[in-house]
Design a protein around this motif. Sequence first.
Motif, PDB file in Angstrom:
ATOM      1  N   LYS A 373       0.832  -1.204   0.000  1.00 55.34           N
ATOM      2  CA  LYS A 373       0.000   0.000   0.000  1.00 55.34           C
ATOM      3  C   LYS A 373       0.870   1.259   0.000  1.00 55.34           C
ATOM      4  CE  LYS A 373      -1.913  -1.331   3.801  1.00 55.34           C
ATOM      5  NZ  LYS A 373      -2.747  -1.563   5.007  1.00 55.34           N
ATOM      6  N   HIS A 394      -4.040  11.824  -3.063  1.00 58.74           N
ATOM      7  CA  HIS A 394      -3.277  11.495  -1.858  1.00 58.74           C
ATOM      8  C   HIS A 394      -4.022  11.803  -0.561  1.00 58.74           C
ATOM      9  CE1 HIS A 394      -0.408  10.562  -4.804  1.00 58.74           C
ATOM     10  NE2 HIS A 394      -0.170  11.808  -5.134  1.00 58.74           N
ATOM     11  N   GLY A 402      -6.395   1.983   5.373  1.00 59.68           N
ATOM     12  CA  GLY A 402      -5.939   0.609   5.178  1.00 59.68           C
ATOM     13  C   GLY A 402      -6.926  -0.394   5.772  1.00 59.68           C
TER      14      GLY A 402
HETATM   15  N1  LIG Z   1       0.341   9.024  -0.700  1.00 54.76           N
HETATM   16  C1  LIG Z   1      -0.783   8.300  -0.786  1.00 54.76           C
HETATM   17  N2  LIG Z   1      -1.672   8.542  -1.770  1.00 54.76           N
HETATM   18  C2  LIG Z   1      -2.833   7.867  -1.836  1.00 54.76           C
HETATM   19  N3  LIG Z   1      -3.192   6.907  -0.956  1.00 54.76           N
HETATM   20  C3  LIG Z   1      -2.337   6.606   0.018  1.00 54.76           C
HETATM   21  C4  LIG Z   1      -1.091   7.268   0.153  1.00 54.76           C
HETATM   22  N4  LIG Z   1      -0.456   6.755   1.230  1.00 54.76           N
HETATM   23  C5  LIG Z   1      -1.267   5.818   1.747  1.00 54.76           C
HETATM   24  N5  LIG Z   1      -2.397   5.721   1.024  1.00 54.76           N
HETATM   25  C6  LIG Z   1      -3.544   4.843   1.315  1.00 54.76           C
HETATM   26  O1  LIG Z   1      -3.738   4.872   2.708  1.00 54.76           O
HETATM   27  C7  LIG Z   1      -3.871   3.559   3.233  1.00 54.76           C
HETATM   28  C8  LIG Z   1      -2.914   3.448   4.400  1.00 54.76           C
HETATM   29  O2  LIG Z   1      -2.979   2.183   4.949  1.00 54.76           O
HETATM   30  P1  LIG Z   1      -2.317   1.909   6.350  1.00 54.76           P
HETATM   31  O3  LIG Z   1      -0.983   2.557   6.409  1.00 54.76           O
HETATM   32  O4  LIG Z   1      -2.391   0.458   6.577  1.00 54.76           O
HETATM   33  O5  LIG Z   1      -3.266   2.712   7.327  1.00 54.76           O
HETATM   34  P2  LIG Z   1      -4.210   2.230   8.509  1.00 54.76           P
HETATM   35  O6  LIG Z   1      -3.636   0.972   9.046  1.00 54.76           O
HETATM   36  O7  LIG Z   1      -4.156   3.357   9.501  1.00 54.76           O
HETATM   37  O8  LIG Z   1      -5.570   2.063   7.955  1.00 54.76           O
HETATM   38  C9  LIG Z   1      -3.619   2.602   2.128  1.00 54.76           C
HETATM   39  O9  LIG Z   1      -4.817   1.938   1.893  1.00 54.76           O
HETATM   40  C10 LIG Z   1      -3.303   3.442   0.904  1.00 54.76           C
HETATM   41  O10 LIG Z   1      -4.260   3.109  -0.057  1.00 54.76           O
END
Ligand SMILES: Nc1ncnc2c1ncn2[C@@H]1O[C@H](COP(=O)(O)OP(=O)(O)O)[C@@H](O)[C@H]1O
Length: 461
Positions: A373, A394, A402
């Motif tokens: 991710k 973003h 996530g």
């Molecule tokens: N720079 C970014 N641009 C777009 N989406 C992002 C970016 N960074 C992270 N993500 C999204 O954010 C989510 C982060 O997941 P994660 O780090 O596991 O967070 P959490 O466990 O807090 O839900 C991922 O699903 C990804 O799709």
Amino acid sequence: MRAVVTAAGMRAAEQRFFDANPGVDLMGRAARAVARVAAEVNTAGQVLVVAGRGNNGGDGLFAAAILAAHRRVLVWPAFGRTHDAGQAAARAAGCQFVDALGALEALPDCGLVIDAVAGLGSRPGLPQALATFAAACDSSAIDVLSVDLPSGLDADSGAGQPSFRATRTVTFAALKPCHVAQPAAGRCGRVHVVDIGVEVAATQLRQAEEADVATWWPTPTASSDKYARGVVLFDTGSARYQGAALLGISGALHAGTGMVRYAGPVHSGLILTRYPSVVMGDGRAQAAVLGSGWGEDEGASGRVSSARLHAPVAVVDADALYSLPGRIDGWLLTPHAGELARLLGCSRSHVESRPVSCAREVARVTGATVLLKGATQYVAEPGGRVTIAVPGPHWSAQAGSGDVLAGICGALLAAGLPAWQAAVAGSSVQAMAAARNPGPYPPDELARRLPEVIAGLVAAD
Ligand SMILES: Nc1ncnc2c1ncn2[C@@H]1O[C@H](COP(=O)(O)OP(=O)(O)O)[C@@H](O)[C@H]1O
Ligand SMILES: NC(=O)C1=CN([C@@H]2O[C@H](COP(=O)(O)OP(=O)(O)OC[C@H]3O[C@@H](n4cnc5c(N)ncnc54)[C@H](OP(=O)(O)O)[C@@H]3O)[C@@H](O)[C@H]2O)[C@@H](O)CC1
């Protein structure tokens, strides 16, 4: 699905083309495509072409010659020497040649800059005079059309480098890694892939498109019931991270799962107040979702083993990633870069600089599919194929996105999609929901926007 080809792969394809079609003017085809897009971006203003020494400069010079038939075109040969035939064509067409200072002075009167400094041969970074010019383009907000890729990027990586920042990029035959991997992709603007007759072989790296997601999305039929649509068993959340359970369930329900069972520690009152259709406790399921919001839970491996009794495959997120039960073919792992680094015993920066090979390695060793991710979402299969999800804004980079994603993927896995399709479709649809609802939506609110995106997708298919 769009192929993503490395510079070496592209050069090999070009060689095969020339061997089979000696004498065909590929550069002319490339230049006509550049001129066509240039005319789309800016219909009448003065154009400034920055040309390098190699064939990329040649593309730019022949495009300059075409454009000069209808408008004023300036050419800055950034290194003095340029492609000989291209330079002759540009001069014959009446282009005016300028030096570095002349280019900077002319910039305010131009409607478009064409960056044809370097393409496949681009080394990371820009020499000083070009860096100054690229910065001037950025601050004047002029449209920049890059030929093949923004000069200064490395074609084969997503690394951010001092480079031109394009509003559009015209590339040939297929996407290159820099067009799809962040942060480089953010410097390419809208990318036009132009067919110039060069065929590229099927690649191990591809980028999914919305149409792929539409084709794969499981839609209910007259014979569907809740079991046939798929049951997802969640063991997510903990006393500290109760919301993770709600977020994952929200993802699954808004993605259209047949039924959700919840077997985690979060109080049933909290779950049922928000989602009354959830069935509390263990039971047979087509897929499990594990790990989101567990924290450093002591009983991780017991929770993973218990889920295995009820579901043949699982989405493994967050802290469950460190309690994998040997080879887990058909499962889906959803680490971010830090979690993948911990699995591999390397640094996060190592993963960020080599996302494709790191995701592939964990897929190979575990037998599971890996969804890495982040700003670019890579789905690596044990056999080595990597598919990049449809990108999104973003804003989604926030706690809880996530958890929702794990739930969406769980719904798709339970519906019978293979792990790689569940991962690509799940991460793509979340990105599409964010793209269609621009702004800082919380992840649960974005999950509530999934149904309208999915309805639009399946209606269009
Ligand atoms: N720079 C970014 N641009 C777009 N989406 C992002 C970016 N960074 C992270 N993500 C999204 O954010 C989510 C982060 O997941 P994660 O780090 O596991 O967070 P959490 O466990 O807090 O839900 C991922 O699903 C990804 O799709
Ligand atoms: N393959 C195909 O199918 C087709 C390919 N076509 C076209 O050919 C292009 C590839 O051409 P190519 O091989 O001549 O290399 P190219 O991109 O011009 O770069 C080399 C030059 O750039 C310079 N340079 C490098 N980095 C730099 C930097 N950061 N900043 C500044 N300068 C830099 C480098 O400098 P040097 O190393 O000499 O110091 C050298 O002079 C391809 O991208 C496409 O446009 C189309 O015509 C048709 C189909």
